[in-house]
Scaffold this motif. Structure first.
Motif, PDB file in Angstrom:
ATOM      1  N   GLU A 693       0.843  -1.203   0.000  1.00  0.00           N
ATOM      2  CA  GLU A 693       0.000   0.000   0.000  1.00  0.00           C
ATOM      3  C   GLU A 693       0.877   1.250   0.000  1.00  0.00           C
ATOM      4  OE1 GLU A 693      -2.624  -0.134   3.307  1.00  0.00           O
ATOM      5  OE2 GLU A 693      -3.930  -1.676   2.443  1.00  0.00           O
ATOM      6  N   ASP A 694       0.298   2.305  -0.569  1.00  0.00           N
ATOM      7  CA  ASP A 694       0.961   3.615  -0.593  1.00  0.00           C
ATOM      8  C   ASP A 694      -0.095   4.656  -0.237  1.00  0.00           C
ATOM      9  OD1 ASP A 694       2.596   5.754  -0.919  1.00  0.00           O
ATOM     10  OD2 ASP A 694       2.704   5.617  -3.113  1.00  0.00           O
ATOM     11  N   ASP A 695       0.009   5.240   0.927  1.00  0.00           N
ATOM     12  CA  ASP A 695      -0.973   6.200   1.434  1.00  0.00           C
ATOM     13  C   ASP A 695      -2.363   5.593   1.473  1.00  0.00           C
ATOM     14  OD1 ASP A 695       0.993   8.100   1.750  1.00  0.00           O
ATOM     15  OD2 ASP A 695       0.681   8.947  -0.270  1.00  0.00           O
ATOM     16  N   ARG A 699      -0.646  -0.747  -4.159  1.00  0.00           N
ATOM     17  CA  ARG A 699       0.412  -0.514  -5.145  1.00  0.00           C
ATOM     18  C   ARG A 699       0.234  -1.517  -6.277  1.00  0.00           C
ATOM     19  NH1 ARG A 699       5.988   0.082  -1.805  1.00  0.00           N
ATOM     20  NH2 ARG A 699       6.710   0.736  -3.880  1.00  0.00           N
ATOM     21  N   THR A 726       2.046   2.021 -10.285  1.00  0.00           N
ATOM     22  CA  THR A 726       0.971   2.665  -9.509  1.00  0.00           C
ATOM     23  C   THR A 726       0.673   4.068 -10.049  1.00  0.00           C
ATOM     24  OG1 THR A 726       1.692   1.421  -7.573  1.00  0.00           O
ATOM     25  CG2 THR A 726       0.241   3.318  -7.194  1.00  0.00           C
TER      26      THR A 726
END
Length: 943
Positions: A693-695, A699, A726
């Motif tokens: 995950e990113d924020d 991803r 992403t």
């Protein structure tokens, strides 16, 4: 006689009265002697018991013991080899054992006093024979290990020892019986002398009493010692105490044993002479004390260390009033006879072993070509009906082969030639395999006047098989050496300065001619100077007796005769032999080794090293994720970005699956499912996967996975490369939103244009308005096609179908359409859509589509990087060239040519309008590298 002589001396020395008294006394004292003579003579006439039955039982028992050994030997031979010939030998020896037991039973019946010993021997032999038969049965039933275990337990040795003990007791009883018989037989012959001796002894005693009583000379400490010592001076005898301490040692003993009297007197006789006794010394001394004498054979050592055998007689002289007990030991040298007997016994044992051994045939043939001796093995080998051939002519026994084969060989042997040849017996199906024998004819003399030829047939089947196996192993070794390109080298002198012996392959590695001797100097010259020291040091270490490292191995370069530089891998081993005189206790005798050209292998190793370094560099510097897994999904390799993403080390993930690393999450299961799908399909696959995950947003990774294959093509796992997309996916989402908004606005614009046109052209004629509307609708249809494809392009089939749909399309039968798949860029799709609409509209108004019979043929093709489309009308009215060029014509000829970057040529043929459109493929077709990405969560879920 001694008594009468003493009487005479008494008469001469004394008076008449003494003479009369002496005569009277002699007569009185001789009467008991005469009575004893009469009694002994009468008892001797009663007869002497015979010892022959005991000896018969003894001989039968010894035969049973010897035959039992033959049975045991044959049984072991069969259990070890499984050879039917050994089983036959065992059966024959077993039959001889039964016959020997029967003879023992008969001999015991004639000697009841020894029946108990004979019965025990029969029982022991029967038990051992039953055990041997049981082991044979186990082997034949397939229980080989049990049979061999039973054979080596040692029961046969214990049984043999027990039988030997019984035979020893039997021999002792027989000897005692023989001695008693001999003594009883001697009584009548000695009766008269004994009687006279007794009478004389009594007379001498009386005369001794009549000696002068005044004589008081003291007796010597050892009475009779002086006269006995004189006797020992003539004969090889010893006078000693019962404990063995020598007190008299005459010249005869000195000549026999070599020790002077000064060295012998006072010594223990059996210690001085290092005596070997037939039985323990304590038993001999007990017999001496019991019987007063002992006779037997002893083996002594002379002073010079040589061995001597003597027949000795020990006589115990009891102690008198003035001295201790003494032992008189008289000896007779029988060394020559003893040595001859030893040689004869050894010869007999060798002959017995030779004639009884399975597979060895032995015969003696005289000059008349008659058998003097033949054993059973000879008959078995030659398949004779009976082994009883002694006295028969060879020509009668071996008729088929005598004239051509045997007689010439016998004649050559009698002339002194040693004849040796090989005999091969063909295999007998179901019974035995092929057998090989060596036959030897050699002249010998068993008697002075009769030379004989000794014929020995020795089975060499095992040797032949071993030689064949050795040849096979040598061929295998040679093939292995050739396959591995190994050369053999050796140095018998085992010194670095000695000339080595190289085979042809070693010489070829260095470029030396095959016939050129190799010296240390030529070897050294071929090795670069900076490497020779390491080669020499390795050799010195292996050859050093003080260094426990006897092996050496060294890789070094050589300069070939053709000037090329090659690498050699050499290994060797030094061999030593014990040398007590050397400081290390051993001495080097040779060194042997192998040599191989490893130039190519070294180059390949260097290339692999470079490839590994390159791969490591790629793995380290590549921005994406690179990884490899086995069939079960366990990680084999992972580059640093993978480790950084996982937050783990290589040791943490190596050998573990995604499920083991991250738990039973949906992402881990999706990753492993994608790996299994790639391995099952066996082909590379591009997919989008979700991981991490990113924020708070997942991803997205674009992964390319392919099967990991072994050398044989089998799939061992997967290899994958993943790039994070992403941001690109987010941009594509925004772009998609903009495209949808643009499409919506374009449609609104077209609708607005259509409304304005309808308003503006309300007063215009109908055809003009309809033409404008149709063109506007064609443009809208083309926009719809591009909108469905997200403005990435459109296929040629879709453009054609959309443009021809208002006129019935290809399914209506009026259009014949054909061409390969071509994906058009948006600009080309719009241009062709408008152009085809103009051509179809013109055909419907003026051309082939006016009537029911007209058709249109449209074909396109791709050739040499060029796109071409042909439009031709058939079956319509005759066509005349137009007087002026209208908008539709200009749209086709100019607009299409401009938008496609090619040409569009219209021709008004009488049979129908034709149009040829040409354009470079690269200006109208979508690039093959521009692929429409699948939506996330579509075909492949996961990373």
């Amino acid at each position: 006689m001694l008594a009468l002589a003493t009487l005479g001396r008494q008469i001469r020395s004394g008076g008449r009265l003494h003479a009369l008294v002496a005569v009277a006394a002699a007569g009185l004292l001789l009467l008991p002697g005469l009575w004893l003579v009469h009694g002994f003579a009468r008892s001797g006439a009663a007869g002497v018991p015979s010892a022959e039955p005991a000896r018969a039982v003894q001989r039968a028992g010894e035969t049973v013991r010897s035959t039992l050994k033959d049975v045991e030997l044959a049984q072991r031979g069969y259990l070890l080899t499984g050879d039917p010939a050994d089983l036959k030998t065992y059966t024959m020896a077993r039959a001889r054992l039964d016959a020997g037991v029967a003879r023992l039973t008969g001999a015991a019946a004639a000697a009841p006093e020894w029946a108990t010993i004979a019965r025990r021997i029969r029982s022991l032999a029967a038990d051992e024979a039953a055990a041997l038969d049981h082991a044979i049965g186990l082997y034949q039933s397939g229980r080989t290990d049990a049979a061999r275990t039973m054979a080596v337990r040692g029961d046969d040795q214990r049984t043999g020892d027990a039988i030997d003990a019984e035979l020893g007791a039997l021999r002792a009883d027989a000897s005692a019986s023989t001695e008693n018989a001999r003594r009883q037989a001697a009584i009548p012959a000695l009766a008269a002398p004994a009687g006279l001796a007794i009478g004389g002894a009594l007379l001498l005693g009386y005369l001794a009493l009549t000696r002068r009583r005044a004589r008081r000379a003291a007796d010597a400490p050892l009475p009779g010692y002086t006269s006995l010592d004189q006797t020992l001076g003539l004969l090889p005898g010893i006078l000693r105490h019962p404990d063995g301490r020598i007190i008299a040692w005459g010249p005869g003993a000195e000549r026999l044993y070599g020790y002077p009297a000064a060295e012998a007197i006072g010594e223990i006789s059996h210690v001085l002479l290092r005596t070997t006794f037939p039985v323990p010394l304590a038993e001999i001394q007990a017999a001496l004390r019991r019987d007063g004498q002992w006779r037997g054979e002893l083996v002594h050592r002379r002073r010079d260390g040589t061995t001597i055998a003597v027949v000795t007689s020990w006589t115990l002289r009891p102690a008198g009033r003035h001295g201790p007990d003494l032992v008189v030991e008289m000896c007779n040298d029988v060394t020559a006879l003893w040595q001859a007997e030893v040689a004869v016994r050894a010869s007999e044992e060798r002959l017995r072993a030779a004639t009884a051994a399975a597979g060895v045939g032995l015969v003696l043939v005289n000059r008349a070509h008659r058998y003097r001796f033949a054993n059973e093995a000879y008959a078995d080998i030659l398949d004779l009906p009976s082994p009883d051939i002694v006295g028969q002519r060879v020509a009668d026994v071996l008729t088929p082969m005598y004239a051509d084969q045997i007689r010439p060989r016998l004649e050559r042997a009698f002339e002194g030639e040693r004849v040796v040849y090989e005999l091969v017996k063909p295999a007998v199906p179901g019974r035995q395999g092929e057998r090989h024998y060596t036959v030897t004819y050699e002249l010998s003399r068993i008697a002075t006047d009769e030379p004989v030829v000794v014929v020995v047939i020795t089975e060499i089947t095992g040797r032949v098989a071993a030689m064949r196996a050795l040849e096979d192993r040598e061929r295998t070794l040679q093939l292995a050496l050739e396959a591995s390109e190994l050369g053999i080298w050796r140095c018998e002198a085992a010194q670095t300065g000695a000339a080595p012996d190289w085979d042809a392959r070693c010489k070829a590695i260095f470029g030396f001619p095959p016939d050129q001797p190799v010296t240390v100097e030529s070897w050294k010259n071929a090795v670069p100077a900076e490497h020779w020291d390491s080669v020499e040091a390795a050799l010195h270490r292996a050859l050093s007796p003080d260094d426990p490292q006897d092996d050496c191995a060294c890789d070094y370069p050589v300069v070939h005769r053709d000037g090329t530089r090659r690498w050699v891998a050499a290994v060797g081993r030094a061999f030593f032999q014990p040398d007590p005189g050397a400081p290390s206790g051993r001495r080097v005798v040779r060194i042997i080794g192998t040599m191989r050209d490893v130039t190519r292998a070294r180059q390949e190793a260097q290339e692999r090293q470079r490839n590994n370094e390159l791969l490591q560099t790629i793995l380290t510097t590549a921005p994406g994720l690179i990884y490899a897994k086995d069939q079960t999904g366990r990680y084999l390799v992972a580059n640093p970005p993978v480790l950084a993403l996982f937050g783990k080390t290589l040791a943490d993930i190596q050998g573990r699956t995604d499920r083991q690393i991250f738990g039973a999450s949906a992402e881990a299961e999706a990753l492993m499912q994608a790996d299994r799908r790639v391995m099952a399909a066996g082909n590379a696959e591009v997919m989008e996967e979700l991981f991490g995950e990113d924020d708070g947003q997942p991803r997205v990774w674009l992964s390319t996975k392919t099967p990991l294959r072994c050398i044989d093509g089998s799939i061992a796992g997967t290899v994958g490369v993943s790039l994070e997309i992403t941001e690109r996916k987010r941009f594509e989402s925004r772009l998609q939103l903009m495209v949808h908004e643009l499409n919506h606005r374009v449609k609104n614009t077209l609708a607005t244009v259509q409304a304005i046109a309808a308003n503006s052209l309300r007063d215009a004629d109908g055809p003009t308005r309809r033409t404008f509307e149709s063109r506007l609708l064609a443009l809208a249809a083309a926009h719809d096609v591009l909108t469905r494809e997200s403005w990435t392009g459109a296929s040629m089939d879709e453009v054609v179908a959309s443009a021809l749909a208002p006129f019935g399309g290809a399914a209506g039968g009026r259009f014949r359409v054909a061409g390969p798949p071509v994906r058009l860029v948006p600009r080309a799709a719009l241009a062709l859509s408008m152009g085809l609409h103009e051509l179809a509209t013109n055909a419907a108004k003026y051309g082939a589509l006016m009537g029911e019979a007209g058709t249109v043929t449209m074909r396109w093709l791709v050739c040499d990087g060029c796109f071409r489309l042909d439009w031709s009308e058939q079956g319509g009215p005759a066509v005349l060239p137009p007087a002026r060029r209208g908008f539709g014509t200009r749209l086709v000829e100019r607009g299409i040519a401009r938008d496609l970057g090619g040409t569009a040529v219209l021709s008004f043929e009488p049979g129908g309008v034709c149009c040829v459109i040409r354009a470079p493929l690269e200006s109208i077709a979508s690039s093959a590298q521009i692929l429409r990405l699948p939506n996330v969560g579509g075909r492949a879920n996961g990373r």
